[in-house]
Write a protein that holds these residues in place. Structure first.
Motif, PDB file in Angstrom:
ATOM      1  N   GLY A   1      40.470  24.060  52.518  1.00 55.44           N
ATOM      2  CA  GLY A   1      40.305  24.763  51.250  1.00 55.44           C
ATOM      3  C   GLY A   1      41.437  24.425  50.296  1.00 55.44           C
ATOM      4  O   GLY A   1      42.548  24.063  50.713  1.00 55.44           O
ATOM      5  N   ARG A   2      41.156  24.577  49.023  1.00 54.75           N
ATOM      6  CA  ARG A   2      42.164  24.353  47.991  1.00 54.75           C
ATOM      7  C   ARG A   2      42.759  25.693  47.566  1.00 54.75           C
ATOM      8  O   ARG A   2      42.047  26.675  47.421  1.00 54.75           O
ATOM      9  CB  ARG A   2      41.543  23.651  46.784  1.00 54.75           C
ATOM     10  CG  ARG A   2      40.931  22.294  47.109  1.00 54.75           C
ATOM     11  CD  ARG A   2      40.229  21.704  45.902  1.00 54.75           C
ATOM     12  NE  ARG A   2      41.141  21.634  44.779  1.00 54.75           N
ATOM     13  CZ  ARG A   2      40.853  22.053  43.543  1.00 54.75           C
ATOM     14  NH1 ARG A   2      39.675  22.593  43.295  1.00 54.75           N
ATOM     15  NH2 ARG A   2      41.731  21.939  42.576  1.00 54.75           N
ATOM     16  N   LEU A   3      44.056  25.713  47.352  1.00 52.67           N
ATOM     17  CA  LEU A   3      44.732  26.932  46.927  1.00 52.67           C
ATOM     18  C   LEU A   3      44.993  26.862  45.424  1.00 52.67           C
ATOM     19  O   LEU A   3      46.142  26.885  44.961  1.00 52.67           O
ATOM     20  CB  LEU A   3      46.028  27.125  47.718  1.00 52.67           C
ATOM     21  CG  LEU A   3      45.815  27.424  49.203  1.00 52.67           C
ATOM     22  CD1 LEU A   3      47.145  27.502  49.944  1.00 52.67           C
ATOM     23  CD2 LEU A   3      45.015  28.705  49.390  1.00 52.67           C
ATOM     24  N   GLY A   4      43.891  26.762  44.668  1.00 47.31           N
ATOM     25  CA  GLY A   4      43.968  26.761  43.211  1.00 47.31           C
ATOM     26  C   GLY A   4      43.745  28.158  42.664  1.00 47.31           C
ATOM     27  O   GLY A   4      43.777  29.158  43.390  1.00 47.31           O
TER      28      GLY A   4
ATOM     29  N   THR B   1      42.823  32.138  44.636  1.00 43.09           N
ATOM     30  CA  THR B   1      43.989  33.017  44.749  1.00 43.09           C
ATOM     31  C   THR B   1      43.926  34.173  43.756  1.00 43.09           C
ATOM     32  O   THR B   1      44.945  34.741  43.394  1.00 43.09           O
ATOM     33  CB  THR B   1      45.287  32.213  44.546  1.00 43.09           C
ATOM     34  OG1 THR B   1      45.253  31.559  43.269  1.00 43.09           O
ATOM     35  CG2 THR B   1      45.465  31.176  45.644  1.00 43.09           C
ATOM     36  N   VAL B   2      42.703  34.503  43.302  1.00 39.76           N
ATOM     37  CA  VAL B   2      42.515  35.664  42.422  1.00 39.76           C
ATOM     38  C   VAL B   2      42.742  36.935  43.230  1.00 39.76           C
ATOM     39  O   VAL B   2      42.190  37.091  44.326  1.00 39.76           O
ATOM     40  CB  VAL B   2      41.108  35.653  41.806  1.00 39.76           C
ATOM     41  CG1 VAL B   2      40.816  36.962  41.089  1.00 39.76           C
ATOM     42  CG2 VAL B   2      40.967  34.484  40.837  1.00 39.76           C
TER      43      VAL B   2
ATOM     44  N   GLY C   1      44.556  34.154  38.618  1.00 37.27           N
ATOM     45  CA  GLY C   1      44.851  33.399  39.809  1.00 37.27           C
ATOM     46  C   GLY C   1      46.304  33.507  40.236  1.00 37.27           C
ATOM     47  O   GLY C   1      47.161  34.003  39.504  1.00 37.27           O
ATOM     48  N   PHE C   2      46.551  33.047  41.483  1.00 35.12           N
ATOM     49  CA  PHE C   2      47.895  33.001  42.067  1.00 35.12           C
ATOM     50  C   PHE C   2      48.502  34.393  42.216  1.00 35.12           C
ATOM     51  O   PHE C   2      49.730  34.551  42.196  1.00 35.12           O
ATOM     52  CB  PHE C   2      48.808  32.079  41.248  1.00 35.12           C
ATOM     53  CG  PHE C   2      48.198  30.732  40.981  1.00 35.12           C
ATOM     54  CD1 PHE C   2      48.031  29.817  42.009  1.00 35.12           C
ATOM     55  CD2 PHE C   2      47.718  30.390  39.717  1.00 35.12           C
ATOM     56  CE1 PHE C   2      47.432  28.583  41.786  1.00 35.12           C
ATOM     57  CE2 PHE C   2      47.119  29.167  39.483  1.00 35.12           C
ATOM     58  CZ  PHE C   2      46.972  28.254  40.521  1.00 35.12           C
ATOM     59  N   THR C   3      47.624  35.406  42.342  1.00 40.20           N
ATOM     60  CA  THR C   3      48.086  36.769  42.590  1.00 40.20           C
ATOM     61  C   THR C   3      47.698  37.251  43.983  1.00 40.20           C
ATOM     62  O   THR C   3      48.296  38.207  44.483  1.00 40.20           O
ATOM     63  CB  THR C   3      47.516  37.737  41.533  1.00 40.20           C
ATOM     64  OG1 THR C   3      46.081  37.649  41.530  1.00 40.20           O
ATOM     65  CG2 THR C   3      48.035  37.395  40.153  1.00 40.20           C
TER      66      THR C   3
END
Length: 589
Positions: free
Chosen positions: A301-304, A308-309, A316-318
């Motif tokens: 999986g990609r951690l974009g 990462t919502v 994202g990234f929260t």
């Protein structure tokens, strides 16, 4: 080049096995590589190629669409399902430029796609030829993995082989291959002419990066000591047997298993270790589980941004704070992906593994023998982990049993009916919008390859993707496309394509006469909505106007009879669900 000029310079050969032109060689190679279907809209720049395919490649189904975005969405869907790149043909600039969002969707979805773009001949290069764009590298470069130009007929084999390799290797994705008309019509040199399928280039052998023994030993050590692990599976390129083995590994080691956004069909939802899907609409309890984990294993999986919502957020990234990576209170991160560029881009992994996922799962299973995990996991750790996994599953079950829907038509009941009636291998497609939150939460998946939806947020995707799927899936598989009224009308013209191709597609339209997701965002931000109200459309009548079967449903009790009747019918069927304009995503109970 005029039609008369094309006719006078058209290939003389019309029999497969003795290609004399660039277009013929493309047709022969695609047939030799067992491409099942090619989507297109006939137009300037690709006429020679379309004709060559029609004459020389009868095994390939040629599907003409109504809009270039539709044909590219369909090819993207084929790339997701067929374990090879989807192939589409785009005419000169108007046709090619109409595909940009669909190509972007293939990129964000990691879907292998080869789009061959027709271009004016080299004699017109730089002269603003009719319907031409002279620099497709600049146009498509940011949206694709590679843009190539075939500059001579004898390089067709080389360039098409490279395009296939790039589309399928590492992080899978789209490739654009530009073919000028003089290359399509140009004759191959006698010494380089292809005679017989045995002389055609073979499919490229794809690289299979693997994990070393020391990394597998580290992973085993970390698994043995983690009390609160979570496993996230995502991406494309999975094989069913590897996913079955992955589910068994997660069960053996008492690790709860979730999927990344729009990848929820990778795991059987009835498995007692499945705990949900991250991304938009993530269950808050799942988000807390990930935040409290001591080991987070992300496979393929990609951690974009989308993955990462955070809970109750569109930011994202929260879900995971990149600044916490490596901190004592943060989850220890193991990230595996076949493309090295996906590793350590935002999140620093304590174990970054470049590997092909199917081979990795097999290697992991071998490294973690004996088959009984309690042989190498301490009893105290095993007991804590078993409770962790059990509680995570119970939270998942409570989440899908909660929420409610306003109005006389309960969408929860709609998806309960679908879940109880559809075959386990039925494919469900959807586009973008608040309506897509309902199947995401309430519709179970039990087999891989049963869900398609764009991570790009592309509206109008679901119907075209369903048509593409119908070109490559066995006729026995059910195909259901779900769309909101705002989403569908972005590419509603493809209903004619579906009818003309006799695609066995059932289209369910959730009609709330609104751009529901945007209206919800506006009201949340400003307390009011602007520009989101839409006019009333009778989608059942619309369907019948194109020759499809159509019915309108406005109450819960009427859905099951309509759905059952639709399943008894052939061809294209449309069920319009009329719900209040206030219906968006599921409401809290």
């Amino acid at each position: 080049m005029s039609a008369q000029s094309r006719a006078s310079n058209s290939p003389q050969s019309s029999v497969p096995g003795s290609a004399t032109s660039g277009a013929e060689l493309v047709a022969d190679m695609l047939a030799h590589w067992r491409v099942p279907a090619v989507t297109f809209i006939p137009g300037e720049g690709i006429l020679e190629l379309v004709d060559a395919l029609a004459v020389r490649a009868p095994s390939i189904r040629l599907a003409s669409f109504r809009h270039e975005a539709g044909m590219a969405y369909a090819a993207q869907a084929i790339g997701q399902l067929a374990e090879q790149p989807g192939i589409c043909l785009a005419a000169r600039a108007p046709g090619a430029l109409n595909t940009t969002l669909a190509v972007h969707t293939a990129y964000t979805d990691s879907a292998p796609l080869i789009m061959i773009v027709g271009q004016a001949g080299d004699e017109s290069s730089g002269r603003e030829a009719m319907l031409n764009a002279d620099d497709f590298q600049r146009v498509f470069g940011p949206l694709t993995k590679w843009v190539g130009v075939i500059d001579a007929p004898h390089r067709v084999g080389e360039m098409l082989t490279r395009a296939w390799h790039v589309a399928m290797s590492g992080r899978r994705g789209p490739v654009v291959l530009v073919m000028p008309e003089n290359v399509a019509t140009g004759r191959l040199d006698a010494a380089r002419a292809v005679s017989g399928t045995s002389a055609l280039p073979a499919l490229p052998v794809l690289p299979r990066p693997a994990v070393g023994a020391s990394d597998l030993a580290t992973l085993r050590e970390w698994i043995a000591t983690a009390e609160r692990p979570v496993l996230l599976a995502g991406g494309t390129g999975w094989q069913p047997e590897a996913l079955r083995m992955l589910t068994e590994l997660a069960r053996r080691h008492a690790i709860p298993l979730a999927t990344t956004y729009r990848r929820r069909d990778l795991v059987d939802h009835d498995d007692d270790g499945f705990i949900g899907e991250i991304g938009l609409g993530v269950d808050p309890t799942l988000a807390r589980r990930i935040d409290n984990a001591d080991l987070l294993i992300v496979l393929n999986g990609r951690l974009g941004e989308l993955n990462t919502v955070g809970a109750g957020s569109f930011k994202g990234f929260t879900l995971l704070d990149p600044a916490r990576c490596g901190e004592p209170d943060a989850p220890r991160l193991v990230h595996l992906h076949p493309d090295a560029d996906e590793l350590n881009t935002v999140y620093r992994a304590q174990l970054a593994l470049q590997a092909e996922p199917n081979g990795f799962v097999q290697a992991w299973a071998q490294a973690c023998e004996p088959s009984h995990a309690d042989a190498w996991i301490a009893p105290a750790v095993r007991d804590v982990r078993a409770a962790w996994r059990r509680d995570a599953r119970l939270e998942r079950l409570r989440f899908i049993d909660s929420g409610h829907c306003e109005g006389p038509l309960d969408l929860r009941a709609v998806y309960a009916t679908l879940d109880a009636t559809l075959a386990p291998d039925a494919l469900v497609t959807s586009g973008a919008g608040a309506y897509a939150m309902w199947p995401q939460r309430y519709l179970k998946h039990r087999r891989p390859g049963t869900q398609l939806g764009p991570k790009s947020g592309a509206m109008g995707y679901g119907l075209a993707a369903a048509i593409g799927a119908s070109l490559v899936l066995p006729g026995t598989r059910q195909i259901v496309a779900i769309a909101g009224d705002g989403c569908l009308m972005m590419h509603a013209e493809e209903i004619e394509t579906a009818v003309r191709l006799d695609a066995p597609v059932l289209l369910i339209v959730v009609n709330n006469r609104s751009y529901g997701a945007i209206e919800g965002a506006q009201r949340r931000l400003f307390g009011r909505a602007t520009g989101t109200a839409l006019g009333a459309i009778d989608f059942a009548a619309w369907a019948r106007a194109f020759g499809a079967w159509g019915v309108t449903v406005e109450a819960t009790a009427d859905f099951a009879p309509a759905f059952n009747e639709a399943l008894q019918r052939q061809g294209v069927r449309v069920i319009e669900l009329r719900v209040p304009s206030s219906v968006g995503k599921p409401l809290a109970s």
